[in-house]
Enzyme design. Structure first.
Site, short mmCIF file in Angstrom:
data_model
loop_
_atom_site.label_atom_id
_atom_site.label_comp_id
_atom_site.label_asym_id
_atom_site.label_seq_id
_atom_site.Cartn_x
_atom_site.Cartn_y
_atom_site.Cartn_z
N ASP A 11 27.87 -16.84 68.39
CA ASP A 11 29.04 -17.46 67.78
C ASP A 11 29.46 -18.61 68.68
O ASP A 11 29.81 -18.39 69.84
CB ASP A 11 30.19 -16.44 67.68
CG ASP A 11 29.85 -15.31 66.72
OD1 ASP A 11 29.26 -15.59 65.67
OD2 ASP A 11 30.15 -14.14 67.04
N ASP A 42 28.87 -12.08 52.76
CA ASP A 42 29.84 -11.21 53.44
C ASP A 42 30.45 -10.32 52.36
O ASP A 42 31.19 -10.79 51.51
CB ASP A 42 30.94 -12.06 54.11
CG ASP A 42 30.40 -12.92 55.25
OD1 ASP A 42 29.23 -12.73 55.63
OD2 ASP A 42 31.15 -13.78 55.76
#
Lengths: 200, 272
Positions: B11, B134
């Site tokens: 990330d 997601d």
């Protein structure tokens, strides 16, 4: 000098960088410097995209390339760059280069397509291209079609993906690898280094 | 034989000069795990099969930094690199590929404009076009013909796609969306369970199986990995091709090699 053909279908960043690790004089050959290819000691045909697009985009290079192949200079096709070395592909209608007799066919429906990830080779015969490589070494594959050489002798190594398919082929000075050596970590660089050795 | 892939996820905050890998958020303060290309090199050394760079930057200056980070990584680490998080157009994708990325991952942009999946696949090839889904469980009392209802241990549910990094919901059925993106030319699905993400309770095996059963492209399982056992389970009980994890590797709780050795000892085929 080893030439990398830039036929405008994808970035050559990875293959250029990979080759640079093992060889100090790669040269990118684009539409504007095709004649430089005639001085090459080896030629790499990288591969991204679909069969017909690849054949059509390579068209401007074909004359120089055939000349180079006929003079005995080693040529290495990677992924789709390997598939265009064959006669034809189920993926498209264009004729392949026919440098290695055989066809390119779609992976069967009983496996996930594309064949994507690291897979190990099954060596079928000796080749300088795979010096130092064993059956335990893994390479990164990503493809939906695979090559079926007409002569068994053309297959240097296979890979098991539900069926044994050609992973490395060779006929005289023409070589093809279905995997991406430039994405296959140290062993991939070893194969590129071996190709440099073949070119000398 | 094709090896199951272990993919560390980086990330990245590209708002910081040079970019930083974000380790987690504590007391509302972002903590940094290191320079992206240094971590990438470390994961390469440990035997990672691929790397995913997820752009979590809010600012607009990120593009140049992202390109620089990918370029630096790709010139040193020879494995597949995926960029996700900031890809909204063909132009964004082209920038990532020119920097040395092999795949881009799209979520929000694809849900807003389904045609983007076709365009990415056509222009850059299916192998370069990853769709991130997601998904969040929505429990229901009865059958609903408009939804793909799954029988889970906790009851009947369908899965809803979220976008904008999990902040908004779309009403889109994740199982149907998975089949649609395959049809549109996506080459791979990165599937994250919103119910499990950040919990370290393990992957949502029921969700992962439901998606794997419905598509024929590779599926990367994500969300909830806290132990090597979780990765073993996702490979044992589902047909996922790869497992993605962030924190268990960033915090150095386990090296990738440790995890792979454990998987091999448990009969999972990996590249060691």
């Amino acid at each position: 000098m080893i030439a990398i053909i830039d036929y405008g279908m994808g970035n050559l960043f990875s293959i250029y960088n990979g080759l640079r690790r093992v060889y100090d004089r790669p040269m990118v050959i684009g539409a504007d410097n095709i004649t430089d290819m005639r001085a090459a000691e080896g030629v790499i045909v990288p591969g991204v995209g679909a069969f017909d697009d690849c054949i059509l985009n390579l068209e401007p290079f074909s004359e120089a390339l055939i000349e180079v192949v006929e003079s005995g200079v080693p040529v290495l096709g990677i992924c789709i760059g390997m598939q265009v070395l064959f006669d034809a592909s189920e993926e498209g209608n264009e004729k392949g280069w026919g440098l290695i007799p055989g066809e390119v066919v779609r992976l069967p429906a009983n496996v996930r397509v594309p064949h994507m990830g690291w897979n190990n080779l099954h060596l079928q015969r000796d080749s300088e291209l795979l010096d130092g490589i064993t059956d335990d070494d893994y390479f990164y594959f990503v493809h939906s079609y695979y090559c079926v050489p007409r002569d068994d002798d053309a297959t240097v190594a296979t890979v098991d993906y539900g069926l044994e398919l050609a992973a490395v082929v060779n006929k005289e000075n023409v070589y093809g690898v279905q995997f991406h050596p430039e994405k296959s970590s140290k062993k991939g660089l070893q194969v590129l280094s071996n190709f440099v050795g073949v070119c000398k | 034989m094709l090896a199951k892939r272990i993919i560390p996820c980086l990330d990245c905050d590209f708002g910081v000069p040079g970019g930083r890998v974000v380790k987690g958020i504590e007391f509302k303060q972002i903590r940094y795990a290191g320079i992206p290309w240094d971590l990438a090199a470390e994961y390469d050394e440990q035997g990672a099969d691929e790397l995913v760079f997820l752009d979590i930057t809010a600012s607009h200056e990120r593009r140049e930094t992202m390109a620089h980070v990918i370029e630096k990584t790709a010139s040193n680490v020879f494995m597949p690199l995926t960029v996700g998080g900031g890809i909204h157009s063909l132009e964004d994708a082209r920038r990532a590929f020119n920097a040395g990325a092999d795949k881009v991952s799209v979520n929000t942009a694809a849900l807003k404009n389904h045609e983007l999946v076709n365009e990415l696949a056509r222009r850059f090839g299916s192998q370069a076009c990853m769709v991130a889904i997601d998904a969040k469980r929505r429990y229901v009392q009865r059958e609903d013909a408009a939804r793909e209802i799954i029988e889970t241990k906790e009851g009947k549910c369908w899965f809803e796609c979220s976008f904008y990094g999990g902040r908004k919901f779309t009403g889109v059925d994740a199982l149907k969306w998975a089949m649609e993106v395959e049809e549109r030319g996506a080459g791979e699905i990165m599937l994250t369970s919103m119910d499990r993400d950040g919990t370290k309770d393990g992957f949502d095996l029921e969700l992962t199986s439901a998606i794997c059963d419905r598509v024929n492209i590779p599926v990367i399982a994500s969300g909830g990995c806290g132990l090597p056992e979780h990765i073993k389970d996702v490979f044992k009980f589902t047909d996922a091709s790869a497992a993605l994890a962030a924190s268990i590797f960033h915090y150095k709780e386990y090296t990738i090699r440790d995890v792979k050795q454990y998987l091999q000892d448990n009969g999972i085929h990996v590249r060691l």
